[in-house]
Structures are given as structure tokens and as C-alpha cells.
Scaffold this motif. Structure first.
Motif, PDB file in Angstrom:
ATOM      1  N   ILE A  28      23.457 -51.053 -29.467  1.00 16.19           N
ATOM      2  CA  ILE A  28      22.737 -50.021 -30.213  1.00 16.19           C
ATOM      3  C   ILE A  28      22.115 -49.034 -29.234  1.00 16.19           C
ATOM      4  O   ILE A  28      22.206 -47.815 -29.412  1.00 16.19           O
ATOM      5  CB  ILE A  28      21.668 -50.654 -31.127  1.00 16.19           C
ATOM      6  N   LEU A  29      21.519 -49.583 -28.169  1.00 15.99           N
ATOM      7  CA  LEU A  29      20.967 -48.718 -27.126  1.00 15.99           C
ATOM      8  C   LEU A  29      22.057 -47.853 -26.504  1.00 15.99           C
ATOM      9  O   LEU A  29      21.883 -46.652 -26.292  1.00 15.99           O
ATOM     10  CB  LEU A  29      20.341 -49.581 -26.033  1.00 15.99           C
ATOM     11  N   MET A  32      23.036 -45.101 -28.724  1.00 14.72           N
ATOM     12  CA  MET A  32      21.949 -44.146 -28.703  1.00 14.72           C
ATOM     13  C   MET A  32      22.137 -43.187 -27.513  1.00 14.72           C
ATOM     14  O   MET A  32      22.085 -41.977 -27.677  1.00 14.72           O
ATOM     15  CB  MET A  32      20.675 -44.988 -28.508  1.00 14.72           C
ATOM     16  N   ILE A  36      24.719 -40.651 -29.580  1.00 16.40           N
ATOM     17  CA  ILE A  36      23.751 -39.865 -30.353  1.00 16.40           C
ATOM     18  C   ILE A  36      23.104 -38.766 -29.508  1.00 16.40           C
ATOM     19  O   ILE A  36      23.132 -37.590 -29.872  1.00 16.40           O
ATOM     20  CB  ILE A  36      22.643 -40.773 -30.940  1.00 16.40           C
ATOM     21  N   ILE A  37      22.540 -39.161 -28.359  1.00 18.08           N
ATOM     22  CA  ILE A  37      21.841 -38.152 -27.543  1.00 18.08           C
ATOM     23  C   ILE A  37      22.787 -37.034 -27.084  1.00 18.08           C
ATOM     24  O   ILE A  37      22.434 -35.859 -27.192  1.00 18.08           O
ATOM     25  CB  ILE A  37      21.099 -38.809 -26.352  1.00 18.08           C
TER      26      ILE A  37
END
Lengths: 268, 271
Positions: A28-29, A32, A36-37
């Protein structure tokens, strides 16, 4: 006393139930950070010009005739390629779905896709050159159809072979001629496959990188995005990427609505 | 009769068109030219040139880079993907759906946008250029496929087996290794094969994230730059393509045949 504390700690550790979902946390990290970023950065950069939040990049793009022309042209090439893939691919998928060995044969149609697209594109170019065909719009579209046809055949084949035969049988029992049977039963029932095929061809075609350059010196949207970033025009490049991203997300919402997860088809 | 033959002819024509470029490459790899002619007849000169031409060093170097990158990133994404597939499988439905949607993003996103977004990310947070950027990029687009290939195995698994192992005294970790791992292993295997193939095959992510100054080239980026170089396209490329084509087609056929065998077995069991 100390022993007691130790024991309670030990019990606590034992009692702590490791839910297995913990295993997903590192990923998940990772998502992220690396999915996502980066996408959020595109959004930020699209609205960022000279350190301020503005619409300047959008205005710049709307005034940039060359880029808009590329966008329009990519759209045209995308539509033509998708249309041709549908016209050529639908009969292939239809025939394969009717054959008993179609499930194995379809692999033959997917196989070339696994050879690197640069290799296939360069080979196609060499064939055109050997035949004396001059490179241009026509060769670009041929190359695109050649490259993305498997993406059309695969979802169509999945949908068509899952259609319950009793529909068309019932239609012909009730006196419909073969053409009517096809138009009234098979075709409407294959619409989810058509939509996935269209999206799976259209999106990569308009955002393709390098194929059109190699096959006819034509610049498409993907090349244009790369070009903007290469020249340090991060703002305008981000706006163009954003346009592409919106296309991708919209088409996926559309896909989900029509497929409801059943006609998920993958190469593997 | 005519009605039955016509569809087959159509399929054969389309197949012929799809395979024509590949077959031409294989045939003309023996001509030691780049323009699909046989001026000097059959020769293995092109194959020799892979190792002896003035570009051989660069070529072998980029081949090495391609394999190293593919090995590292497929290994990493196989580990990350398999472990997190288990985690995602046991998440609450709502968060599970969210993660699965985000996991789809690298798959559905257009490659150029993903490449550019990673490039923005790497430059914004000043990641060192070169290897790190390339490998992280490759892990990013490979891992979702590993998860997608492990997930179905987990869904087929009887959840009672794991509970039974715990009841019989196995620790959660032991139960994971001894019970879940063997069940999902085929999924892990095909996932790693997909990751490896995708990484080897990648052009766009590498091209945009490698950084021009580092001089790191994989086969595909070297090929791309050599198509644009003034010195022109060297004859050794077709022999190399031929080797790659044969390798890729063999691997994909083997994986697919395996899948069909697996399906056949399952059907037999059901019967």
C-alpha cells in the motif's frame, strides 16, 4: 513482580492477532509512493506555472496550434485504427468462437503481441520499404492496426464464446434468417466485448510512442507528451498527460459499467 | 461446402498478415542486410556480427543490462506481489476494493503517462538517475500483474485449511509457509514469468526514466537510438531479433500450454 510484567507482555504479544491483511501494508505504501504521488504530481504540475497556481498551462496549450493539431490528428488515427480493428477482428473472434478448437487457436492470434513492438514495427517498415511503399499516413495506420488487432480479438473472443447458444438457436427456430439472428441476438450480446476491444485499441493508439514516428514520421499525442517533457515544458506536458489520464479513467468507468467484471480477459 | 471453407481462409489470411513481419525477419536474418533482400545469398555473417561488429560491446552491454534489470525487478515484484496478494485477499471488502482499483492503475494507464509521472516523481524528490529509477519503475508496472496472477489461486483455496493448520498448533507464519504458499505457488510462478517478460519487453518506461547522461541502455532503448542514428541500422539486428522472437514465442507457448494442461486436469478431476 518483574516476572509478572514479563508474563503479561508475553501474553499480550501472543494475544495480538496478526491479521493477515498486514502483509498488504508495505505494498500500500509502495502504491502510494510510486503510483498515487506521481499521478498527483502531474495534476499539481498542470496547474503550476512560475511557482504559482494558475490556469496558464491550459491557456498555453489552447493557444498552441501545433499541439492541438497533433491531438486532433491522434484522435483521427485512433478512430480509424479502432474502426479497422473492429471490422477485421470481429469476424476473426466470431469464427474462432464457433470453432471447437477456437480457445487454443486464439493463442496464435495473440502470440505476435509478445514480440517487442519495436521489433515488429521495424520489420513492418522494412517490408514496406522492400515493396517500395512510401511511408506516410497509410503505413502508420497499417502499423497501428497490425500492432493492436490482438487487443481487439481477445476481448471479443471471450465475450462471443461465453454467449449462450440457445438464444441464436431459439431465434432461428422461430424462423429468423441467419442475418437477422446475428443482428438481433449475437451482435447485441457481444456489445460488452466490443466496448472493451474498442477501448483497449483506442487508448494505446492515441497515446502510442515511437510507432508512428518509425512508420511514417508522424507525431502522435504520446510522442508530443514526451517531446514537451524533453524540452522542459513540464506544465504543458502535464496538462497533456492529464487529458490522456482523463481519457483512460473515463474509459475504464465505461468498461466497468458494461462488463461488471465478468468479461475480464487477459493475455495470460 | 464453400460456406465452411471461407471462414478458414479468412483466418489464414489474417494470421499470415500478423506473422509476415516476424517470418520475414527470421528469413532475412540470414542475408546480412537490413533491407530484406538476398544480394549475397545465404550467410551467417549477421549472426557473427552480433559478437564481432564494432557495436558488439555496446550490444552485449545493453543485453546484460536488460537481463539484470529484468531479474532484479521481476524478483522484487514477485516477492512484493505474492506477499501483498495474501494481505489484500484478507482485507475488509471495502479497503480490498480500493486497493484492487489502485492496483489496476498501472495496468490500465497509458504507458507514456505512467512513464512521465514517474519521471516527475523521481526528479521532484531527486532520486539518483540511472539504475534505481529504472528498476523502481519496472517494479511499479510488474507487481500489479503478479498480484493479478496470485489472486485467483487464493480465491480457489479452501479457507478452512489455514484455520485447520492453526488449530493443529501451527504458528501463523508456519501456516502461511506450509499451507498457503504451496497452494498459490503456481500463481507466483506464472506471475514471475509475466513480470520477467514485461520487464524485458519494456521500452517506454525505461526510455523516459533512464536519463540521457547515465549511458545506461537496455536492448530496446539501444535499438531505438540505433534506428535514429546517422550510421544507420546495422545488419546484426535481424539475427538478434530472430533469437528474441524464438525465445519469446517458445516461452509464451510453454506457459499457455501449461495453462491448458492445468485446465484439462481440473476438468478430469471434476468428472
Amino acid at each position: 513482580m518483574q516476572k509478572n510484567i514479563l508474563l503479561t507482555i508475553k501474553n499480550k504479544i501472543k494475544g495480538f492477532h496478526i491479521t493477515r491483511s498486514v502483509f498488504a501494508y508495505p505494498y500500500i505504501l509502495f502504491l502510494m509512493f510510486f503510483v498515487i504521488i506521481p499521478l498527483a504530481l502531474i495534476l499539481v504540475n498542470a496547474f503550476l506555472a512560475e511557482g504559482k497556481i494558475t490556469f496558464q498551462n491550459f491557456i498555453d496549450l489552447s493557444k498552441d496550434g501545433a499541439s492541438l493539431k497533433v491531438l486532433g490528428h491522434s484522435f483521427l488515427v485512433g478512430v480509424v485504427t479502432t474502426g479497422l480493428c473492429l471490422i477485421i477482428g470481429y469476424p476473426v473472434a466470431y469464427i474462432l468462437a464457433k470453432m471447437p478448437s477456437g480457445g487454443v487457436l486464439v493463442i496464435l492470434f495473440i502470440l505476435p503481441m509478445w514480440v517487442n513492438f519495436l521489433i515488429r514495427t521495424l520489420a513492418t517498415r522494412a517490408i514496406f520499404q522492400a515493396m517500395g511503399v512510401s511511408l506516410g499516413e497509410g503505413t502508420v495506420i497499417f502499423g497501428m492496426v497490425y500492432n493492436y488487432l490482438p487487443f481487439m480479438i481477445l476481448p471479443l473472443h471471450t465475450t462471443l464464446s461465453n454467449i449462450d447458444k440457445s438464444y441464436s438457436e431459439a431465434a432461428s427456430d422461430l424462423g429468423a434468417d441467419p442475418v437477422t439472428v446475428f443482428l438481433k441476438t449475437t451482435l447485441p450480446l457481444s456489445i460488452p466485448g466490443i466496448i472493451s476491444g474498442v477501448i483497449m485499441v483506442f487508448i494505446p493508439t492515441i497515446s502510442t510512442f515511437a510507432i508512428s514516428q518509425l512508420l511514417g514520421g508522424v507525431f502522435l499525442f504520446g510522442d508530443s507528451i514526451n517531446d514537451k517533457f524533453n524540452h522542459g515544458l513540464y506544465g504543458v506536458g502535464s496538462v497533456m498527460s492529464l487529458v490522456m489520464l482523463v481519457f483512460v479513467l473515463l474509459s475504464n468507468i465505461l468498461l466497468k459499467r458494461f462488463n461488471k467484471g465478468e468479461a475480464k480477459s487477459s493475455v495470460w | 461446402m464453400v460456406k465452411k471453407v471461407f471462414p478458414k481462409i479468412y483466418l489464414i489470411i489474417i494470421l499470415a498478415l500478423l506473422y509476415a513481419p516476424i517470418i520475414f525477419v527470421v528469413i532475412f536474418s540470414f542475408s546480412n542486410t537490413t533491407n530484406f533482400t538476398f544480394p549475397r545469398g545465404f550467410s551467417l555473417e549477421g549472426y557473427r556480427a552480433i559478437f564481432t561488429s564494432s557495436h558488439a560491446e555496446k550490444l552485449v552491454d545493453s543485453l546484460k543490462n536488460t537481463v539484470i534489470i529484468a531479474l532484479i525487478s521481476s524478483f522484487a515484484s514477485t516477492i512484493i506481489g505474492s506477499v501483498s496478494a495474501v494481505g489484500i485477499f484478507y482485507m475488509k471488502p471495502k479497503s480490498k476494493a480500493t486497493i484492487e482499483n489502485v492496483n489496476q492503475l498501472p495496468i490500465v494507464n497509458s504507458e507514456i503517462v505512467m512513464a512521465v509521472s514517474l519521471m516527475l516523481f523521481f526528479t521532484t524528490f531527486s532520486f539518483p538517475t540511472g539504475w534505481l529509477r529504472i528498476i523502481l519503475g519496472h517494479i511499479t508496472f510488474c507487481t500489479p500483474y503478479v498480484i493479478l496472477s496470485v489472486m485467483p489461486r487464493l480465491m480457489q483455496m479452501d479457507s478452512n485449511i489455514y484455520e485447520a493448520a492453526l488449530d493443529l498448533g501451527a504458528s501463523p507464519i508456519k501456516a502461511l509457509v506450509k499451507v498457503i504458499l504451496p497452494i498459490i505457488f503456481p500463481g507466483i510462478l506464472s506471475g514471475s514469468a509475466i513480470a520477467f517478460t514485461l520487464s524485458i519487453d519494456d521500452f517506454i518506461i525505461t526510455q523516459i526514466n533512464k536519463g540521457a547522461a547515465t549511458g545506461i541502455d537496455t536492448l530496446s532503448t539501444y535499438l531505438y537510438s540505433s534506428t535514429r542514428s546517422a550510421s544507420g541500422f546495422e545488419p546484426f539486428w535481424y539475427p538478434l531479433f530472430t533469437i528474441i522472437i524464438i525465445l519469446v514465442i517458445t516461452i509464451v507457448l510453454l506457459v499457455n500450454l501449461n495453462k491448458f494442461k492445468g485446465k484439462g486436469k481440473k476438468k478430469e478431476e471434476e468428472v
